[in-house]
Design a protein around this motif. Structure first.
Motif, PDB file in Angstrom:
ATOM      1  N   ARG A   5      54.775  46.911  38.116  1.00  0.00           N
ATOM      2  CA  ARG A   5      55.243  45.683  37.457  1.00  0.00           C
ATOM      3  C   ARG A   5      54.368  44.465  37.701  1.00  0.00           C
ATOM      4  NH1 ARG A   5      61.647  46.232  38.490  1.00  0.00           N
ATOM      5  NH2 ARG A   5      61.988  48.031  37.136  1.00  0.00           N
ATOM      6  N   ILE A   6      53.612  44.464  38.802  1.00  0.00           N
ATOM      7  CA  ILE A   6      52.836  43.266  39.136  1.00  0.00           C
ATOM      8  C   ILE A   6      51.332  43.548  39.115  1.00  0.00           C
ATOM      9  CG2 ILE A   6      52.371  41.552  40.938  1.00  0.00           C
ATOM     10  CD1 ILE A   6      55.374  41.900  41.711  1.00  0.00           C
ATOM     11  N   GLU A   7      50.890  44.486  39.952  1.00  0.00           N
ATOM     12  CA  GLU A   7      49.455  44.719  40.115  1.00  0.00           C
ATOM     13  C   GLU A   7      48.810  45.280  38.852  1.00  0.00           C
ATOM     14  OE1 GLU A   7      46.003  44.304  42.384  1.00  0.00           O
ATOM     15  OE2 GLU A   7      48.010  43.552  42.728  1.00  0.00           O
ATOM     16  N   ARG A   8      49.397  46.322  38.272  1.00  0.00           N
ATOM     17  CA  ARG A   8      48.788  46.955  37.091  1.00  0.00           C
ATOM     18  C   ARG A   8      48.705  45.999  35.900  1.00  0.00           C
ATOM     19  NH1 ARG A   8      48.699  50.082  32.694  1.00  0.00           N
ATOM     20  NH2 ARG A   8      47.411  51.957  32.801  1.00  0.00           N
ATOM     21  N   PRO A   9      49.784  45.282  35.554  1.00  0.00           N
ATOM     22  CA  PRO A   9      49.677  44.340  34.431  1.00  0.00           C
ATOM     23  C   PRO A   9      48.609  43.254  34.648  1.00  0.00           C
ATOM     24  CG  PRO A   9      51.985  44.741  34.934  1.00  0.00           C
ATOM     25  CD  PRO A   9      51.167  45.400  36.020  1.00  0.00           C
ATOM     26  N   LYS A  10      48.451  42.814  35.895  1.00  0.00           N
ATOM     27  CA  LYS A  10      47.435  41.809  36.208  1.00  0.00           C
ATOM     28  C   LYS A  10      46.032  42.364  35.925  1.00  0.00           C
ATOM     29  CE  LYS A  10      47.522  40.639  40.494  1.00  0.00           C
ATOM     30  NZ  LYS A  10      47.662  40.077  41.828  1.00  0.00           N
ATOM     31  N   ILE A  11      45.787  43.617  36.333  1.00  0.00           N
ATOM     32  CA  ILE A  11      44.477  44.241  36.113  1.00  0.00           C
ATOM     33  C   ILE A  11      44.259  44.514  34.617  1.00  0.00           C
ATOM     34  CG2 ILE A  11      43.006  46.225  36.660  1.00  0.00           C
ATOM     35  CD1 ILE A  11      43.435  44.329  39.019  1.00  0.00           C
ATOM     36  N   GLU A  68      45.390  42.793  32.180  1.00  0.00           N
ATOM     37  CA  GLU A  68      45.054  41.484  31.594  1.00  0.00           C
ATOM     38  C   GLU A  68      43.582  41.138  31.839  1.00  0.00           C
ATOM     39  OE1 GLU A  68      46.340  36.882  32.384  1.00  0.00           O
ATOM     40  OE2 GLU A  68      47.930  38.387  32.459  1.00  0.00           O
ATOM     41  N   THR A  69      43.099  41.383  33.048  1.00  0.00           N
ATOM     42  CA  THR A  69      41.690  41.120  33.376  1.00  0.00           C
ATOM     43  C   THR A  69      40.766  41.995  32.546  1.00  0.00           C
ATOM     44  OG1 THR A  69      42.279  40.499  35.636  1.00  0.00           O
ATOM     45  CG2 THR A  69      39.984  41.110  35.250  1.00  0.00           C
ATOM     46  N   TRP A 121      40.704  40.776  28.917  1.00  0.00           N
ATOM     47  CA  TRP A 121      39.887  39.562  28.830  1.00  0.00           C
ATOM     48  C   TRP A 121      38.402  39.919  28.910  1.00  0.00           C
ATOM     49  CZ3 TRP A 121      36.618  37.869  32.727  1.00  0.00           C
ATOM     50  CH2 TRP A 121      35.966  36.649  32.479  1.00  0.00           C
ATOM     51  N   ASP A 172      33.534  42.583  35.497  1.00  0.00           N
ATOM     52  CA  ASP A 172      35.000  42.492  35.484  1.00  0.00           C
ATOM     53  C   ASP A 172      35.618  43.683  34.758  1.00  0.00           C
ATOM     54  OD1 ASP A 172      35.262  40.104  36.902  1.00  0.00           O
ATOM     55  OD2 ASP A 172      35.009  38.883  35.100  1.00  0.00           O
ATOM     56  N   GLY A 201      37.560  46.470  36.747  1.00  0.00           N
ATOM     57  CA  GLY A 201      38.951  46.533  36.320  1.00  0.00           C
ATOM     58  C   GLY A 201      39.366  47.931  35.905  1.00  0.00           C
TER      59      GLY A 201
END
Length: 163
Positions: A30-36, A38-39, A42, A54, A58
């Motif tokens: 829920r936190i780490e995977r969605p953040k990666i 997104e990176t 981008w 990146d 990523g």
């Protein structure tokens, strides 16, 4: 976390250990995977991916997270939860026991015997398949047991068993 269980050994885990695995799974998903993700998205939008650090990092991080998520699912599915507080025989060492013992050099130790997926050395938690746990299992309060070591046998005297 290594899985050193043989096929015929059950994957015992305490309720607290299972909660830690579930919390790690939730955090990664829920936190780490969605953040990666997104990176990576981008970074991919910036063009040339072959030299985009990146993007490359990523994607590698996503593979590691996905691998860990698959591992956690498998371990949680195969876990057999055992609550040490429900143990009725407090005079004998079983899974989940906290054991105070001294070795042949008169050095005292206090360890808790837990599952392979939850052992934390810094918390004095040892895996039930460790040599110390194997020597202590099923021993009685006050008993002296033998542990095989590379330097020969060591005698362990059980001083206290807690659940």
């Amino acid at each position: 976390m290594p899985n050193n269980l043989s096929k015929d050994t059950k994957n015992y885990i305490t309720p607290e250990g299972l909660e830690r695995l579930q919390a790690e799974f939730t955090f990664l998903k829920r936190i780490e995977r969605p953040k990666i993700v997104e990176t990576v998205s981008w970074a991919a939008s910036n063009g040339d991916r072959s030299e985009n650090g990146d993007y490359i990092y990523g994607k590698q991080k996503l593979r590691q997270i996905d691998s860990r998520l698959r591992f956690l699912i498998k371990r949680m599915d195969n876990a057999e939860v055992v609550d040490p507080e429900k143990q009725k025989n407090h005079a004998q060492v079983f899974f989940g026991a906290t054991v105070t013992y001294k070795n042949s050099k008169n050095i005292k130790y206090k360890v808790k015997i837990v599952g392979v997926d939850e052992a934390r050395q810094e918390q004095n938690e040892i895996s039930l398949i460790s040599p110390v746990a194997q020597a202590l299992m099923k021993a009685w309060d006050g008993e002296v047991v033998t542990m095989k070591t590379p330097n020969g046998d060591d005698k362990l005297e059980i001083l206290k068993i807690e659940y």
